[in-house]
Design a protein around this motif. Structure first.
Motif, PDB file in Angstrom:
ATOM      1  N   PRO A 142       0.801  -1.233   0.000  1.00 11.85           N
ATOM      2  CA  PRO A 142       0.000   0.000   0.000  1.00 11.85           C
ATOM      3  C   PRO A 142       0.833   1.282   0.000  1.00 11.85           C
ATOM      4  O   PRO A 142       0.303   2.354  -0.284  1.00 11.85           O
ATOM      5  CB  PRO A 142      -0.830  -0.113   1.282  1.00 11.85           C
ATOM      6  CG  PRO A 142      -0.078  -1.052   2.149  1.00 11.85           C
ATOM      7  CD  PRO A 142       0.585  -2.026   1.225  1.00 11.85           C
ATOM      8  N   THR A 161       1.026   4.978  -3.755  1.00 13.57           N
ATOM      9  CA  THR A 161      -0.064   4.081  -3.403  1.00 13.57           C
ATOM     10  C   THR A 161      -0.210   2.975  -4.441  1.00 13.57           C
ATOM     11  O   THR A 161       0.130   3.167  -5.612  1.00 13.57           O
ATOM     12  CB  THR A 161      -1.392   4.845  -3.268  1.00 13.57           C
ATOM     13  OG1 THR A 161      -2.453   3.924  -2.963  1.00 13.57           O
ATOM     14  CG2 THR A 161      -1.741   5.579  -4.559  1.00 13.57           C
ATOM     15  N   SER A 175      -7.321   6.866   4.192  1.00 11.92           N
ATOM     16  CA  SER A 175      -6.100   6.314   4.772  1.00 11.92           C
ATOM     17  C   SER A 175      -6.243   6.135   6.282  1.00 11.92           C
ATOM     18  O   SER A 175      -7.244   6.519   6.886  1.00 11.92           O
ATOM     19  CB  SER A 175      -4.898   7.210   4.459  1.00 11.92           C
ATOM     20  OG  SER A 175      -4.799   8.268   5.382  1.00 11.92           O
ATOM     21  N   ARG A 180      -1.353   9.794   1.019  1.00  8.79           N
ATOM     22  CA  ARG A 180      -1.004   9.209  -0.271  1.00  8.79           C
ATOM     23  C   ARG A 180      -1.003  10.327  -1.323  1.00  8.79           C
ATOM     24  O   ARG A 180      -1.926  11.141  -1.362  1.00  8.79           O
ATOM     25  CB  ARG A 180      -2.015   8.132  -0.670  1.00  8.79           C
ATOM     26  CG  ARG A 180      -2.244   7.092   0.417  1.00  8.79           C
ATOM     27  CD  ARG A 180      -3.346   6.122   0.028  1.00  8.79           C
ATOM     28  NE  ARG A 180      -3.856   5.418   1.197  1.00  8.79           N
ATOM     29  CZ  ARG A 180      -4.876   4.557   1.159  1.00  8.79           C
ATOM     30  NH1 ARG A 180      -5.487   4.294   0.005  1.00  8.79           N
ATOM     31  NH2 ARG A 180      -5.287   3.952   2.267  1.00  8.79           N
TER      32      ARG A 180
END
Length: 267
Positions: A142, A161, A175, A180
């Protein structure tokens, strides 16, 4: 009209908390606007969309200094995520670790690796989880290909990401608190500008290796993570945003004059 005027006043109060000199260059994140701006010589050098924390896992407001980037990062799964989210997935899917490219270590920074098959996952819980989960670099990580570090007590940072589709959404609170960013390669090229050791071509080459590598910025860059629901442009246009964390409400209450009860003794 009165509500909008008050909204402007609340955001002017937030500006009052900031230092007069934000740095040059500096990175400004507006949580409520789901946006990031890199400013150099008082002009925007780079802008992009961001994903911020949910209403339950809010991105904090603070300032720091970006000092290094990490390419092909590992993701050390936070204890809360491991026990509240990941543990259930492990129990349901015996192939979880192979699919997610994840490894298990005993708790602690120098923990030893443990085979997932040797653990009875059904006996573990939030209060009984003596392990650390780590996801290896790769397409399912991630954090993406690169993260941008400005060490702080919140353990918050900017990162790439593995789910860029989220940038197409209007509201982007998804998140666990970190941020991100939409344009990680452009950000990397900017923050490493002037580095003889790390030109963008070398960074791209390292990213292809999948080896975790740290590179220090040629000079630290201030990062300001802020929360503004109203601001004005140079042409006089005023923009208003949704108060996604309801922080305007709390600031409004905090600024109310304190009224002493009748008959209270004077200090």
């Amino acid at each position: 009209v009165e509500k909008r005027i008050r909204q402007i006043e609340l955001n002017l109060e937030r500006w009052r908390w900031l230092p007069q000199n934000l740095g040059n260059p500096y990175i400004l994140v507006n949580i409520a606007g789901y946006g990031l701006e890199v400013v150099e010589n008082e002009s925007p050098a780079l802008t992009m969309k961001i994903v911020v924390g949910t209403a339950f896992q809010k991105t904090p407001v603070f300032s720091g200094k970006m000092t290094y980037i990490e390419m092909n990062p590992y993701w050390n799964v936070p204890h809360s995520i491991a026990t509240e989210e990941t543990l259930g997935k492990i129990r349901k899917n015996p192939e979880f670790f192979a699919k997610e490219n994840m490894r298990v270590f005993t708790a602690g920074p120098n923990g030893e690796e443990v085979s997932p098959a040797a653990i009875d996952w059904s006996q573990l819980s939030e209060n009984n989880f003596p392990y650390r989960l780590r996801q290896e670099p790769g397409p399912r990580n991630p954090l993406g290909r690169i993260k941008f570090m400005f060490p702080n007590k919140h353990s918050v940072y900017l990162h790439d990401t593995s789910d860029p589709q989220l940038f197409k959404k209007e509201r982007r609170g998804y998140s666990h608190g970190c941020i991100r960013i939409e344009k990680p390669m452009e950000m990397a090229e900017f923050v490493m500008k002037g580095s003889k050791e790390w030109p963008i071509e070398k960074i791209k080459a390292v990213l292809k290796t999948k080896e975790t590598t740290v590179a220090y910025l040629p000079k630290p860059i201030p990062v300001h993570i802020l929360y503004f629901t109203a601001w004005g442009n140079g042409d006089g246009t005023v923009h208003f945003l949704e108060d996604i964390y309801r922080r305007d409400e709390r600031l409004e209450k905090a600024l109310q004059p304190k009224i002493k009860p009748a008959g209270a003794a004077k200090p």
